[in-house]
Design a protein around this motif. Structure first.
Motif, PDB file in Angstrom:
ATOM      1  N   LEU A 173       0.922  -0.989   0.419  1.00 49.22           N
ATOM      2  CA  LEU A 173      -0.296   0.181   0.113  1.00 49.22           C
ATOM      3  C   LEU A 173       0.807   1.154   0.188  1.00 49.22           C
ATOM      4  O   LEU A 173       0.244   2.036  -0.789  1.00 49.22           O
ATOM      5  CB  LEU A 173      -0.774   0.058   1.127  1.00 49.22           C
ATOM      6  CG  LEU A 173      -1.743  -0.793   1.209  1.00 49.22           C
ATOM      7  CD1 LEU A 173      -2.475  -1.094   2.691  1.00 49.22           C
ATOM      8  CD2 LEU A 173      -2.826  -1.148   0.202  1.00 49.22           C
ATOM      9  N   PHE A 174       2.165   1.485   1.019  1.00 44.95           N
ATOM     10  CA  PHE A 174       3.102   2.417   0.340  1.00 44.95           C
ATOM     11  C   PHE A 174       3.536   2.875  -0.402  1.00 44.95           C
ATOM     12  O   PHE A 174       3.636   3.873  -0.985  1.00 44.95           O
ATOM     13  CB  PHE A 174       3.888   1.904   2.023  1.00 44.95           C
ATOM     14  CG  PHE A 174       3.278   2.968   3.388  1.00 44.95           C
ATOM     15  CD1 PHE A 174       3.354   4.238   3.382  1.00 44.95           C
ATOM     16  CD2 PHE A 174       3.217   1.976   4.676  1.00 44.95           C
ATOM     17  CE1 PHE A 174       2.467   4.711   4.817  1.00 44.95           C
ATOM     18  CE2 PHE A 174       2.576   2.449   5.602  1.00 44.95           C
ATOM     19  CZ  PHE A 174       2.358   3.359   5.765  1.00 44.95           C
ATOM     20  N   MET A 175       3.784   1.384  -1.287  1.00 42.61           N
ATOM     21  CA  MET A 175       4.007   1.489  -2.419  1.00 42.61           C
ATOM     22  C   MET A 175       3.735   1.850  -3.950  1.00 42.61           C
ATOM     23  O   MET A 175       3.742   3.283  -4.269  1.00 42.61           O
ATOM     24  CB  MET A 175       5.005  -0.087  -3.331  1.00 42.61           C
ATOM     25  CG  MET A 175       5.953   0.205  -1.856  1.00 42.61           C
ATOM     26  SD  MET A 175       6.665  -2.036  -2.992  1.00 42.61           S
ATOM     27  CE  MET A 175       7.292  -1.610  -4.261  1.00 42.61           C
ATOM     28  N   ALA A 176       2.146   1.265  -3.739  1.00 42.07           N
ATOM     29  CA  ALA A 176       1.322   2.267  -4.483  1.00 42.07           C
ATOM     30  C   ALA A 176       1.245   3.159  -4.547  1.00 42.07           C
ATOM     31  O   ALA A 176       0.730   4.560  -4.997  1.00 42.07           O
ATOM     32  CB  ALA A 176      -0.371   1.335  -4.385  1.00 42.07           C
ATOM     33  N   ALA A 177       0.656   4.046  -2.818  1.00 44.59           N
ATOM     34  CA  ALA A 177       0.488   5.239  -2.310  1.00 44.59           C
ATOM     35  C   ALA A 177       1.430   6.078  -3.218  1.00 44.59           C
ATOM     36  O   ALA A 177       1.587   7.463  -3.382  1.00 44.59           O
ATOM     37  CB  ALA A 177       0.573   5.730  -1.302  1.00 44.59           C
ATOM     38  N   ASN A 178       2.972   6.044  -3.094  1.00 42.84           N
ATOM     39  CA  ASN A 178       3.541   6.711  -3.518  1.00 42.84           C
ATOM     40  C   ASN A 178       4.803   6.185  -4.731  1.00 42.84           C
ATOM     41  O   ASN A 178       5.572   7.064  -5.299  1.00 42.84           O
ATOM     42  CB  ASN A 178       5.071   6.525  -2.422  1.00 42.84           C
ATOM     43  CG  ASN A 178       4.518   7.463  -0.867  1.00 42.84           C
ATOM     44  OD1 ASN A 178       4.899   8.152  -0.225  1.00 42.84           O
ATOM     45  ND2 ASN A 178       4.278   6.031   0.259  1.00 42.84           N
ATOM     46  N   MET A 179       5.473   4.886  -5.426  1.00 45.17           N
ATOM     47  CA  MET A 179       5.766   5.161  -6.193  1.00 45.17           C
ATOM     48  C   MET A 179       4.522   4.684  -7.840  1.00 45.17           C
ATOM     49  O   MET A 179       4.933   4.518  -8.926  1.00 45.17           O
ATOM     50  CB  MET A 179       6.655   3.620  -6.304  1.00 45.17           C
ATOM     51  CG  MET A 179       7.236   3.602  -5.486  1.00 45.17           C
ATOM     52  SD  MET A 179       8.075   2.290  -4.747  1.00 45.17           S
ATOM     53  CE  MET A 179       9.183   1.740  -6.101  1.00 45.17           C
TER      54      MET A 179
END
Length: 373
Positions: free
Chosen positions: A216-222
């Motif tokens: 989720l963090f990767m989807a939100a930032n990357m």
């Protein structure tokens, strides 16, 4: 030679012993077959009664049912604070969606429930049209109906969505996407083409090797890095993509297990009939594999539905996030507010998950035709 007696009439039928029939016998066979099982059954019964009474006493007998604010819920010895639930219930269902526009959410709920019921109930006719409407038409209509900005509807940003609405959107979208994508990944991993097999294996093992929170963090930032310049989807769309990809990796392994359970003779028989690869998979192999792994598929669905609560960490107010946001209202800040909110939240999640579990068992019984004659 010793004389004997030969009976000329059948012996009278005697009733079965009282210890072998009736509810007493069933109770004895299920709960008290051995002394050790009897002791364990009694202890578990006592524990169950104690847990039930504790919850009943807190949720019913000592509960506060009517109150304008937190004062009565703060009284020593008070139980569940139900007025807090009544005050926040609409927010839990609709999130921060504008009150005058909530009829749009109601239409989405109603149409989705009707179409889903038509798919799940075997006797409802027109399954092909029903599936076409649910999987293709309904998502498009839902998107334009909820977000607005066209057809005379006012625009509502996804940041105003929340509560049960967001939880269902993420869960249903991820479930619907994960099954076909999981099938393709499973077939790709078993492919005889090395490049396809390697790419699918790398994707599956990479996603399964990291927690959903990190995805989720990767989807939100990357995620924006893979999009054309100037295009940056909102947080909800990023979360939906991240959860769907995460679920598809696990679904691929479940389906691959079903494919490996199919005897080699099924493949050979399909090839002997001259069926091409995709017809062999679609008509012969895949239906059998999916029937075998129904428990694993539904188990993934249940875990996915509960894992939607993790989107809170990226600032999305799903059902868990909206409940926790309500705890910050000074009007209802009390010792029992959090307990009551989490209790209702647990019941809601349990209802959805239990429903999926029961339907899975129903489908297993309905499709268990392998040994019928």
């Amino acid at each position: 030679m010793a004389s004997g007696f030969v009976r000329t009439k059948d012996a009278p039928l005697l009733p079965p012993p009282s210890t072998a029939v009736g509810w007493q016998a069933a109770l004895r066979q299920r709960l008290l077959p051995t002394p050790l099982s009897g002791v364990a059954s009694v202890l578990l019964a006592i524990l169950g009664i104690w847990v039930f009474w504790t919850i009943f006493d807190w949720a019913i007998l000592r509960a506060v049912w009517v109150a304008p604010d937190r004062e009565l819920c703060n009284v020593e010895g008070a139980g569940a604070c139900w007025p807090f639930i009544g005050d926040k219930l609409m927010q839990w269902i609709y999130g921060f969606y504008p009150q005058e526009e909530r009829w749009r959410v109601n239409i989405v709920y109603a149409v989705g429930a009707i179409l889903l019921a038509g798919l799940l109930i075997p006797r409802v006719p027109g399954k092909s049209w029903n599936a076409l409407l649910f999987f293709l038409v309904y998502p498009v209509v839902t998107f334009y109906l909820l977000i607005g900005g066209s057809f005379g509807l006012s625009f509502v940003e996804t940041s105003a969505w929340g509560g049960l609405l967001v939880t269902l959107i993420i869960a249903v979208t991820a479930i619907v996407v994960s099954v076909p994508l999981g099938i393709l990944l499973a077939l790709g991993r078993r492919s005889e083409m090395p490049v396809v097999s390697l790419l699918c294996t790398i994707f599956i093992e990479t996603v399964r090797g990291v927690p959903l929170v990190l995805v989720l963090f990767m989807a939100a930032n990357m995620f924006p890095l893979f999009m054309p310049p100037g295009i940056n989807p909102d947080k909800l769309r990023k979360a939906v993509v991240g959860v769907a990809l995460f679920a598809s990796a696990y679904m691929a392994e479940v389906i691959r297990g079903g494919l490996q359970a199919i005897p080699k003779g099924q493949y050979e028989a399909a090839q002997a009939l001259g069926l091409p690869y995709w017809k062999m998979m679609g008509l012969i192999v895949m239906p059998q594999a999916l029937k075998i792994v129904i428990p694993g598929i539904v188990n993934n669905f249940i875990g996915l539905f509960k894992d939607t609560s993790l989107v809170t960490v990226v600032g999305i107010f799903d059902l868990l996030g909206i409940v926790q946001a309500g705890f910050n209202d000074p009007k209802w800040a009390s010792a029992q507010t959090g307990n009551t909110g989490y209790f209702v939240l647990a019941v809601v999640y349990w209802v959805f998950c239990f429903g999926m579990s029961r339907y899975s068992m129903f489908m297993e019984r309905r499709l268990n035709t392998g040994h019928k004659r």
